[in-house]
Motif scaffolding. Structure first.
Motif, PDB file in Angstrom:
ATOM      1  N   GLY A 259      24.711  29.214  21.090  1.00 34.43           N
ATOM      2  CA  GLY A 259      25.752  29.454  22.076  1.00 34.43           C
ATOM      3  C   GLY A 259      25.760  30.871  22.609  1.00 34.43           C
ATOM      4  O   GLY A 259      26.821  31.407  22.961  1.00 34.43           O
ATOM      5  N   LEU A 260      24.595  31.496  22.674  1.00 35.64           N
ATOM      6  CA  LEU A 260      24.476  32.853  23.178  1.00 35.64           C
ATOM      7  C   LEU A 260      23.723  32.856  24.498  1.00 35.64           C
ATOM      8  O   LEU A 260      23.061  31.875  24.849  1.00 35.64           O
ATOM      9  CB  LEU A 260      23.728  33.730  22.160  1.00 35.64           C
ATOM     10  CG  LEU A 260      24.346  33.836  20.760  1.00 35.64           C
ATOM     11  CD1 LEU A 260      23.369  34.511  19.809  1.00 35.64           C
ATOM     12  CD2 LEU A 260      25.658  34.614  20.814  1.00 35.64           C
ATOM     13  N   THR A 261      23.798  33.956  25.227  1.00 35.30           N
ATOM     14  CA  THR A 261      23.026  34.058  26.457  1.00 35.30           C
ATOM     15  C   THR A 261      21.610  34.505  26.125  1.00 35.30           C
ATOM     16  O   THR A 261      21.362  35.156  25.089  1.00 35.30           O
ATOM     17  CB  THR A 261      23.657  35.065  27.429  1.00 35.30           C
ATOM     18  OG1 THR A 261      23.565  36.385  26.870  1.00 35.30           O
ATOM     19  CG2 THR A 261      25.117  34.719  27.692  1.00 35.30           C
ATOM     20  N   VAL A 262      20.684  34.173  27.009  1.00 43.34           N
ATOM     21  CA  VAL A 262      19.300  34.597  26.818  1.00 43.34           C
ATOM     22  C   VAL A 262      19.221  36.117  26.781  1.00 43.34           C
ATOM     23  O   VAL A 262      18.470  36.686  25.973  1.00 43.34           O
ATOM     24  CB  VAL A 262      18.407  34.025  27.940  1.00 43.34           C
ATOM     25  CG1 VAL A 262      17.023  34.648  27.908  1.00 43.34           C
ATOM     26  CG2 VAL A 262      18.316  32.503  27.824  1.00 43.34           C
ATOM     27  N   ARG A 263      19.992  36.766  27.612  1.00 43.21           N
ATOM     28  CA  ARG A 263      19.958  38.232  27.656  1.00 43.21           C
ATOM     29  C   ARG A 263      20.408  38.832  26.325  1.00 43.21           C
ATOM     30  O   ARG A 263      19.834  39.823  25.856  1.00 43.21           O
ATOM     31  CB  ARG A 263      20.858  38.733  28.801  1.00 43.21           C
ATOM     32  CG  ARG A 263      20.811  40.244  28.994  1.00 43.21           C
ATOM     33  CD  ARG A 263      19.407  40.724  29.244  1.00 43.21           C
ATOM     34  NE  ARG A 263      19.330  42.182  29.339  1.00 43.21           N
ATOM     35  CZ  ARG A 263      18.245  42.878  29.083  1.00 43.21           C
ATOM     36  NH1 ARG A 263      17.130  42.271  28.699  1.00 43.21           N
ATOM     37  NH2 ARG A 263      18.258  44.187  29.209  1.00 43.21           N
ATOM     38  N   GLU A 264      21.438  38.256  25.701  1.00 41.14           N
ATOM     39  CA  GLU A 264      21.905  38.759  24.411  1.00 41.14           C
ATOM     40  C   GLU A 264      20.797  38.669  23.351  1.00 41.14           C
ATOM     41  O   GLU A 264      20.587  39.605  22.569  1.00 41.14           O
ATOM     42  CB  GLU A 264      23.123  37.951  23.946  1.00 41.14           C
ATOM     43  CG  GLU A 264      24.416  38.271  24.662  1.00 41.14           C
ATOM     44  CD  GLU A 264      25.556  37.410  24.168  1.00 41.14           C
ATOM     45  OE1 GLU A 264      26.629  37.962  23.846  1.00 41.14           O
ATOM     46  OE2 GLU A 264      25.384  36.167  24.107  1.00 41.14           O
ATOM     47  N   VAL A 265      20.112  37.557  23.335  1.00 40.30           N
ATOM     48  CA  VAL A 265      19.065  37.358  22.336  1.00 40.30           C
ATOM     49  C   VAL A 265      17.865  38.243  22.644  1.00 40.30           C
ATOM     50  O   VAL A 265      17.225  38.778  21.735  1.00 40.30           O
ATOM     51  CB  VAL A 265      18.666  35.876  22.260  1.00 40.30           C
ATOM     52  CG1 VAL A 265      17.571  35.670  21.219  1.00 40.30           C
ATOM     53  CG2 VAL A 265      19.872  35.019  21.913  1.00 40.30           C
ATOM     54  N   GLU A 266      17.550  38.427  23.912  1.00 39.26           N
ATOM     55  CA  GLU A 266      16.446  39.321  24.280  1.00 39.26           C
ATOM     56  C   GLU A 266      16.726  40.746  23.823  1.00 39.26           C
ATOM     57  O   GLU A 266      15.813  41.435  23.329  1.00 39.26           O
ATOM     58  CB  GLU A 266      16.220  39.284  25.788  1.00 39.26           C
ATOM     59  CG  GLU A 266      15.556  38.008  26.282  1.00 39.26           C
ATOM     60  CD  GLU A 266      15.416  37.980  27.788  1.00 39.26           C
ATOM     61  OE1 GLU A 266      14.564  37.227  28.290  1.00 39.26           O
ATOM     62  OE2 GLU A 266      16.178  38.706  28.476  1.00 39.26           O
ATOM     63  N   ARG A 267      17.956  41.208  23.970  1.00 39.43           N
ATOM     64  CA  ARG A 267      18.308  42.558  23.514  1.00 39.43           C
ATOM     65  C   ARG A 267      18.175  42.654  21.993  1.00 39.43           C
ATOM     66  O   ARG A 267      17.745  43.678  21.453  1.00 39.43           O
ATOM     67  CB  ARG A 267      19.728  42.918  23.960  1.00 39.43           C
ATOM     68  CG  ARG A 267      19.859  43.230  25.446  1.00 39.43           C
ATOM     69  CD  ARG A 267      21.148  43.985  25.726  1.00 39.43           C
ATOM     70  NE  ARG A 267      22.312  43.136  25.446  1.00 39.43           N
ATOM     71  CZ  ARG A 267      22.958  42.430  26.375  1.00 39.43           C
ATOM     72  NH1 ARG A 267      22.545  42.450  27.634  1.00 39.43           N
ATOM     73  NH2 ARG A 267      24.006  41.705  26.059  1.00 39.43           N
ATOM     74  N   LEU A 268      18.543  41.584  21.301  1.00 44.62           N
ATOM     75  CA  LEU A 268      18.428  41.562  19.849  1.00 44.62           C
ATOM     76  C   LEU A 268      16.964  41.685  19.419  1.00 44.62           C
ATOM     77  O   LEU A 268      16.628  42.442  18.500  1.00 44.62           O
ATOM     78  CB  LEU A 268      19.025  40.258  19.319  1.00 44.62           C
ATOM     79  CG  LEU A 268      19.516  40.240  17.866  1.00 44.62           C
ATOM     80  CD1 LEU A 268      20.652  41.231  17.671  1.00 44.62           C
ATOM     81  CD2 LEU A 268      19.959  38.834  17.488  1.00 44.62           C
TER      82      LEU A 268
END
Length: 225
Positions: free
Chosen positions: A183-192
């Motif tokens: 339930g996260l955005t792709v951008r959030e996971v990319e930053r991670l």
């Protein structure tokens, strides 16, 4: 045997015992204690096994040893292959030198590689099956993985079978699936992923890499917020 020979033998035996005691004390007690003390003083984290903790301070593993992220088995599925838990970033395949009924987290009795040549039919079958699984499991409704996009470390195990890292390409391939499952955005996971990508050692040794345990630990903390 003369008395002189007996005395000489006794002296030699006594000298040998003294040497044994001294070497045992120095090499078996003093040296290990010194090395342990220096390691604890200068590198306490590494000396204790390079433990990795979460945001709450709980130890979740070692930074040096990879681990799997599989779903728990169901009743009646004892002989089934473990199914990856697709909420998490997956590590490299972990084919080792044998199986163990004790260590079910990895298909390992001894750490080691598969030891198959590049044209071995069994290895080729493993790679093809692994590539198909990577394409299937990481494709989402809005993102399609192509077989040509699958990097080598997604379908081959490391020399030890315990590699804690994956390539940035394999991590990037998993981003859309992980975002959708949590339930996260792709951008959030990319930053991670970017925060957990390590560069070459000293700027020129090795390749860029992503530490899977550290990444998944941070992912869990992010998904809870």
């Amino acid at each position: 045997m003369t008395k002189n020979s007996v005395r000489r033998s006794a002296r030699l035996l006594g000298a040998g015992l003294r040497a044994l005691l001294v070497l045992t004390l120095v090499c078996g007690v003093l040296y290990p204690l010194t090395v342990t003390g220096v390691a604890q003083a200068l590198f306490p984290g590494r000396a204790d096994g390079s433990k990795t903790g979460d945001a709450e301070g709980r130890v979740v593993g070692s930074a040096l040893i990879g681990q799997r992220y599989d779903l728990p088995g169901k009743a009646g599925e004892a002989g089934e292959e473990p199914r990856p838990d697709l909420r998490w970033f997956q590590p490299r395949p972990s084919r080792g030198l044998g199986t163990s009924t004790v260590n079910t987290r990895y298909e390992l009795l001894l750490s080691g590689a598969t030891n198959r040549s590049g044209d071995n039919p069994e290895l080729l079958a493993w790679v093809k099956a692994a590539r198909a699984a990577v394409v299937r499991e990481n494709s989402t409704a809005t993102y399609r993985v192509r077989p040509a996009d699958v990097p080598p470390d997604a379908v081959t195990s490391s020399g030890s079978g315990l590699d804690p890292h994956i390539s940035p390409a394999y991590a990037a391939l998993q981003v859309h699936r992980v975002a959708a499952r949590n339930g996260l955005t792709v951008r959030e996971v990319e930053r991670l992923v970017a925060r957990h990508t390590e560069g070459r050692t000293l700027g020129f040794v090795g390749e860029p890499r992503v530490h899977v345990l550290g990444l998944n630990t941070a992912l869990r903390d992010l998904a809870r917020n």
